[in-house]
Design an enzyme around this catalytic site. Structure first.
Site, PDB file in Angstrom:
ATOM      1  N   THR A 283      -0.469   9.419   3.327  1.00 39.59           N
ATOM      2  CA  THR A 283      -0.661   8.092   3.293  1.00 39.59           C
ATOM      3  C   THR A 283      -0.956   7.542   4.582  1.00 39.59           C
ATOM      4  O   THR A 283      -1.552   8.419   5.583  1.00 39.59           O
ATOM      5  CB  THR A 283       0.642   7.086   3.120  1.00 39.59           C
TER       6      THR A 283
ATOM      7  N   ALA B 122       9.919  -0.243   2.714  1.00 40.64           N
ATOM      8  CA  ALA B 122       9.220  -0.629   3.756  1.00 40.64           C
ATOM      9  C   ALA B 122       9.806   0.377   5.132  1.00 40.64           C
ATOM     10  O   ALA B 122      10.859   0.346   5.343  1.00 40.64           O
ATOM     11  CB  ALA B 122       9.467  -1.944   4.328  1.00 40.64           C
TER      12      ALA B 122
ATOM     13  N   ASP C  68       8.832 -10.560   6.261  1.00 37.84           N
ATOM     14  CA  ASP C  68       8.998  -9.475   7.488  1.00 37.84           C
ATOM     15  C   ASP C  68      10.407  -9.129   7.373  1.00 37.84           C
ATOM     16  O   ASP C  68      11.368 -10.093   7.767  1.00 37.84           O
ATOM     17  CB  ASP C  68       8.696  -9.974   9.061  1.00 37.84           C
TER      18      ASP C  68
ATOM     19  N   ARG D 259       0.867  -1.244  -0.165  1.00 37.83           N
ATOM     20  CA  ARG D 259       0.114   0.014  -0.056  1.00 37.83           C
ATOM     21  C   ARG D 259       0.820   1.061  -0.018  1.00 37.83           C
ATOM     22  O   ARG D 259       2.056   1.187   0.033  1.00 37.83           O
ATOM     23  CB  ARG D 259      -1.031  -0.129   1.234  1.00 37.83           C
TER      24      ARG D 259
ATOM     25  N   ASN E 276      12.872  15.473  14.690  1.00 33.45           N
ATOM     26  CA  ASN E 276      11.452  15.433  14.741  1.00 33.45           C
ATOM     27  C   ASN E 276      11.161  15.202  16.402  1.00 33.45           C
ATOM     28  O   ASN E 276      11.710  14.167  16.846  1.00 33.45           O
ATOM     29  CB  ASN E 276      10.460  14.835  14.002  1.00 33.45           C
TER      30      ASN E 276
ATOM     31  N   TYR F 239      13.023   7.066  14.836  1.00 30.73           N
ATOM     32  CA  TYR F 239      12.739   7.001  13.137  1.00 30.73           C
ATOM     33  C   TYR F 239      13.622   7.971  12.648  1.00 30.73           C
ATOM     34  O   TYR F 239      14.437   7.649  11.536  1.00 30.73           O
ATOM     35  CB  TYR F 239      11.570   7.811  12.936  1.00 30.73           C
TER      36      TYR F 239
ATOM     37  N   LYS G 161       7.444   8.454  20.378  1.00 32.64           N
ATOM     38  CA  LYS G 161       7.462   8.780  21.821  1.00 32.64           C
ATOM     39  C   LYS G 161       8.681   9.828  21.772  1.00 32.64           C
ATOM     40  O   LYS G 161       9.778   9.507  21.073  1.00 32.64           O
ATOM     41  CB  LYS G 161       7.602   7.561  22.663  1.00 32.64           C
TER      42      LYS G 161
HETATM   43  N1  LIG Z   1       3.941   9.027   4.469  1.00 34.78           N
HETATM   44  C1  LIG Z   1       4.857  10.090   4.557  1.00 34.78           C
HETATM   45  O1  LIG Z   1       4.734  11.180   4.790  1.00 34.78           O
HETATM   46  C2  LIG Z   1       6.391   9.658   4.629  1.00 34.78           C
HETATM   47  C3  LIG Z   1       7.440  10.748   4.758  1.00 34.78           C
HETATM   48  C4  LIG Z   1       8.809  10.315   4.960  1.00 34.78           C
HETATM   49  C5  LIG Z   1       9.108   8.906   4.613  1.00 34.78           C
HETATM   50  N2  LIG Z   1       8.314   8.031   4.480  1.00 34.78           N
HETATM   51  C6  LIG Z   1       8.735   6.673   4.325  1.00 34.78           C
HETATM   52  O2  LIG Z   1       8.276   6.052   3.050  1.00 34.78           O
HETATM   53  C7  LIG Z   1       8.122   4.778   3.454  1.00 34.78           C
HETATM   54  C8  LIG Z   1       6.577   4.356   3.025  1.00 34.78           C
HETATM   55  O3  LIG Z   1       5.704   4.954   3.927  1.00 34.78           O
HETATM   56  P1  LIG Z   1       4.296   5.086   3.814  1.00 34.78           P
HETATM   57  O4  LIG Z   1       3.803   6.325   4.237  1.00 34.78           O
HETATM   58  O5  LIG Z   1       3.936   4.493   2.373  1.00 34.78           O
HETATM   59  O6  LIG Z   1       3.700   3.979   5.100  1.00 34.78           O
HETATM   60  P2  LIG Z   1       2.599   3.011   5.112  1.00 34.78           P
HETATM   61  O7  LIG Z   1       2.710   2.497   6.406  1.00 34.78           O
HETATM   62  O8  LIG Z   1       1.552   3.253   4.141  1.00 34.78           O
HETATM   63  O9  LIG Z   1       3.278   1.448   4.102  1.00 34.78           O
HETATM   64  C9  LIG Z   1       4.500   1.073   4.818  1.00 34.78           C
HETATM   65  C10 LIG Z   1       4.540  -0.473   3.973  1.00 34.78           C
HETATM   66  O10 LIG Z   1       5.707  -1.082   4.861  1.00 34.78           O
HETATM   67  C11 LIG Z   1       5.398  -2.432   5.333  1.00 34.78           C
HETATM   68  N3  LIG Z   1       6.310  -2.678   6.353  1.00 34.78           N
HETATM   69  C12 LIG Z   1       6.469  -2.437   7.514  1.00 34.78           C
HETATM   70  N4  LIG Z   1       7.045  -3.078   8.149  1.00 34.78           N
HETATM   71  C13 LIG Z   1       7.586  -3.921   7.440  1.00 34.78           C
HETATM   72  C14 LIG Z   1       8.283  -5.165   7.544  1.00 34.78           C
HETATM   73  N5  LIG Z   1       9.199  -5.423   8.945  1.00 34.78           N
HETATM   74  N6  LIG Z   1       8.599  -6.213   6.485  1.00 34.78           N
HETATM   75  C15 LIG Z   1       8.124  -5.771   5.504  1.00 34.78           C
HETATM   76  N7  LIG Z   1       6.986  -4.776   5.043  1.00 34.78           N
HETATM   77  C16 LIG Z   1       6.985  -3.907   6.100  1.00 34.78           C
HETATM   78  C17 LIG Z   1       3.771  -2.179   5.813  1.00 34.78           C
HETATM   79  O11 LIG Z   1       3.343  -3.375   5.911  1.00 34.78           O
HETATM   80  C18 LIG Z   1       3.397  -1.282   4.730  1.00 34.78           C
HETATM   81  O12 LIG Z   1       2.646  -1.884   3.808  1.00 34.78           O
HETATM   82  C19 LIG Z   1       8.437   4.309   4.754  1.00 34.78           C
HETATM   83  O13 LIG Z   1       9.809   3.967   4.851  1.00 34.78           O
HETATM   84  C20 LIG Z   1       8.377   5.866   5.319  1.00 34.78           C
HETATM   85  O14 LIG Z   1       9.122   5.993   6.509  1.00 34.78           O
HETATM   86  C21 LIG Z   1       6.985   8.357   4.448  1.00 34.78           C
END
Ligand SMILES: NC(=O)c1ccc[n+]([C@@H]2O[C@H](COP(=O)([O-])OP(=O)(O)OC[C@H]3O[C@@H](n4cnc5c(N)ncnc54)[C@H](O)[C@@H]3O)[C@@H](O)[C@H]2O)c1
Length: 472
Positions: free
Chosen positions: A413, A314, A287, A243, A372, A378, A320
């Site tokens: 997201t 991923a 995982d 997703r 942050n 993170y 926290k």
């Molecule tokens: N959404 C934002 O604003 C944002 C900003 C900066 C960085 N990011 C980064 O972008 C990436 C994707 O984020 P997103 O917003 O789509 O989040 P999301 O939570 O919608 O998707 C993350 C996906 O990673 C998978 N995942 C988590 N742990 C896992 C594991 N141990 N093994 C396999 N899969 C695993 C989840 O099941 C999920 O499908 C992440 O690395 C996040 O840190 C997102």
């Protein structure tokens, strides 16, 4: 997620209200949508230059191939002779009237600063943008081409080239109306390797990328027969692909012709299967933090014949403040966001599963750049991702593998939907485009870095943040 404020601002009543109150006015960005290729390029590019521009020939070739016409600023009249010799349509730039229609405005401002060797010569950049910025249409593109400062032999040249960064970032903040401004530093010998990057920065694919300085080095670039499917014949792995951003990355790579294997946790098996089914890809339940994951992934990829592109997407948050954070929350985030990438790459590289000439793109975050509250775990993990990319790039050159990071800002997201309302609204607005990005914005940036034409870009971090004020 629906951006109600942006929709309101773009209604006739909303536009009047926000103007009178002086509130941010996010433009509806022109984005590339998968399958809508015909609308990608077009319009007029205004060309400017400092003394002795070295990229006019290459630039003229690219504009011709993408179907853009051009006009030359009075300080860049050498452009007209080149255009005439190539029989391309060109003319002299003339400013448009303040009430000009979108069609009358130019679509891009491109300035060749490669010959600027002294800070006084930056005058030419002032003159060009002073004269042309008001003629640039909504969602227009600003691209400045320079030389990597650290490769400049003379201190004055280094200084002037470095000055371009502040200049371009300020242009990005001033321009508004969905306009982006980016700087491409072209290394010696890399002149013929800029097409994929120019295309990216001139197209709606880079809608949420602004204020970036990208370096291109000389590299061997495989011939690109079909610019609409440059990844045909290549295989890609995308982690966290069920997703959000990961699903969008899988779709963007498949759109360019790659065969994609998407990976996610078993609990999201059904969602992952649907995503991968839609692009004729393979699904891997895994995982990535599990001890056996690297071997399991390498085995699955070897069975498919290896991989050319690895996207570490991923990621998780367990926020926290540090005094309240449990050791588990600390360790989980480091394990998934950082250590898993290290362990997987070590396995794929040592076994040769990731083929020579390949790409690694790792998803970092603005949090890893700015830090942050409540995100020590993170931010540490995401800063570590940047360190990994910077450290590994040199050693991987021998195998023609490029490794880069993208650092998303606020992207709509599941992850950002969990944020408290006030924080979410602040995150959305505090950037030059006054809105959040979409998963597709990150995906298109990754697809550009995975492109065969981007072989000369390695060890870098590209922010996909609409020029976020955080970490600026
Ligand atoms: N959404 C934002 O604003 C944002 C900003 C900066 C960085 N990011 C980064 O972008 C990436 C994707 O984020 P997103 O917003 O789509 O989040 P999301 O939570 O919608 O998707 C993350 C996906 O990673 C998978 N995942 C988590 N742990 C896992 C594991 N141990 N093994 C396999 N899969 C695993 C989840 O099941 C999920 O499908 C992440 O690395 C996040 O840190 C997102």
């Amino acid at each position: 997620m629906n951006d109600t404020y942006r929709n309101f601002v773009n209604s006739p009543l909303g536009a009047r209200v926000v103007r009178s109150l002086g509130l941010p006015q996010p433009e509806v960005l022109r984005r590339y949508r998968i399958g809508q290729r015909e609308a990608e390029f077009g319009g007029i590019a205004a060309i400017g230059a400092g003394p002795a521009p070295s990229l006019f020939e290459v630039l003229a070739g690219v504009l011709e191939r993408i179907g853009m016409t051009s006009v030359a600023h009075e300080q860049a009249l050498a452009w007209l002779a080149i255009a005439q010799r190539r029989q391309s349509m060109s003319g002299r730039f003339a400013p448009v009237a303040p009430n000009a229609s979108a069609q009358e405005r130019v679509a891009a401002l491109i300035f060749d600063a490669t010959g600027i060797a002294d800070s006084l010569q930056l005058d030419a950049a002032y003159a060009f943008f002073h004269d042309t910025l008001r003629s640039l249409g909504a969602c227009g593109r600003i691209v400045v081409l320079g030389r990597p400062p650290e490769r400049c032999a003379h201190p004055r040249q280094w200084t002037a080239q470095r000055a371009l960064e502040g200049f371009v970032r300020s242009l990005g903040k001033e321009a508004r109306h969905g306009i982006t401004a980016n700087l491409i530093y072209v290394g010696d010998g890399a002149e013929d390797g800029i097409e994929a990057t120019l295309r990216f920065f001139l197209s709606p694919r880079s809608a949420f990328v602004s204020g970036q300085a990208v370096r291109i080095e000389a590299a061997t670039i495989d011939a690109i027969d079909d610019w609409t499917r440059p990844l045909a014949g290549r295989r890609a792995l995308v982690t966290g692909a069920a997703r959000g951003i990961g699903a969008a990355i899988a779709q963007a790579l498949a759109d360019l012709g790659a065969r994609v294997a998407g990976l996610d946790i078993e609990a999201l098996h059904d969602t992952l299967s649907v995503t991968m089914h839609g692009i004729d890809g393979a699904a891997i339940d895994c995982d990535i933090a599990a001890p056996e994951a690297p071997q399991q992934i390498a085995d699955a990829l070897d069975a498919m014949g290896g991989v050319d592109i690895v996207v570490h997407n991923a990621g998780i948050t367990q926020d926290k403040t540090i005094a309240k954070m449990t050791a588990d929350a600390w360790r989980n985030v480091i394990a998934v966001n950082l250590a898993a990438q290290e362990r997987i790459d070590e396995e794929l590289l040592s076994r040769g599963t990731l083929r020579d000439g390949g790409r690694i793109v790792a998803v970092s975050s603005i949090g890893g750049i700015a830090g942050n509250v409540g995100q020590t775990n993170y931010a540490a993990s995401k800063a570590g991702v940047i360190g990994r990319v910077q450290c590994l790039a040199g050693g991987l050159r021998e195998r023609r593998i490029a490794i880069n990071a993208v650092a998303p800002g606020f992207i709509e997201t599941h992850m950002t939907a969990k944020m408290p309302f006030a924080l979410r609204e602040a995150g959305r607005r505090m950037n030059s485009l006054s809105q959040g990005g979409e998963p597709g914005d990150v995906a298109q940036t990754i697809a550009w870095l995975a492109h065969p034409g981007a072989a000369g870009i390695t060890g870098q971090v590209v922010r996909v943040c609409g020029q976020s004020l955080f970490g600026a």
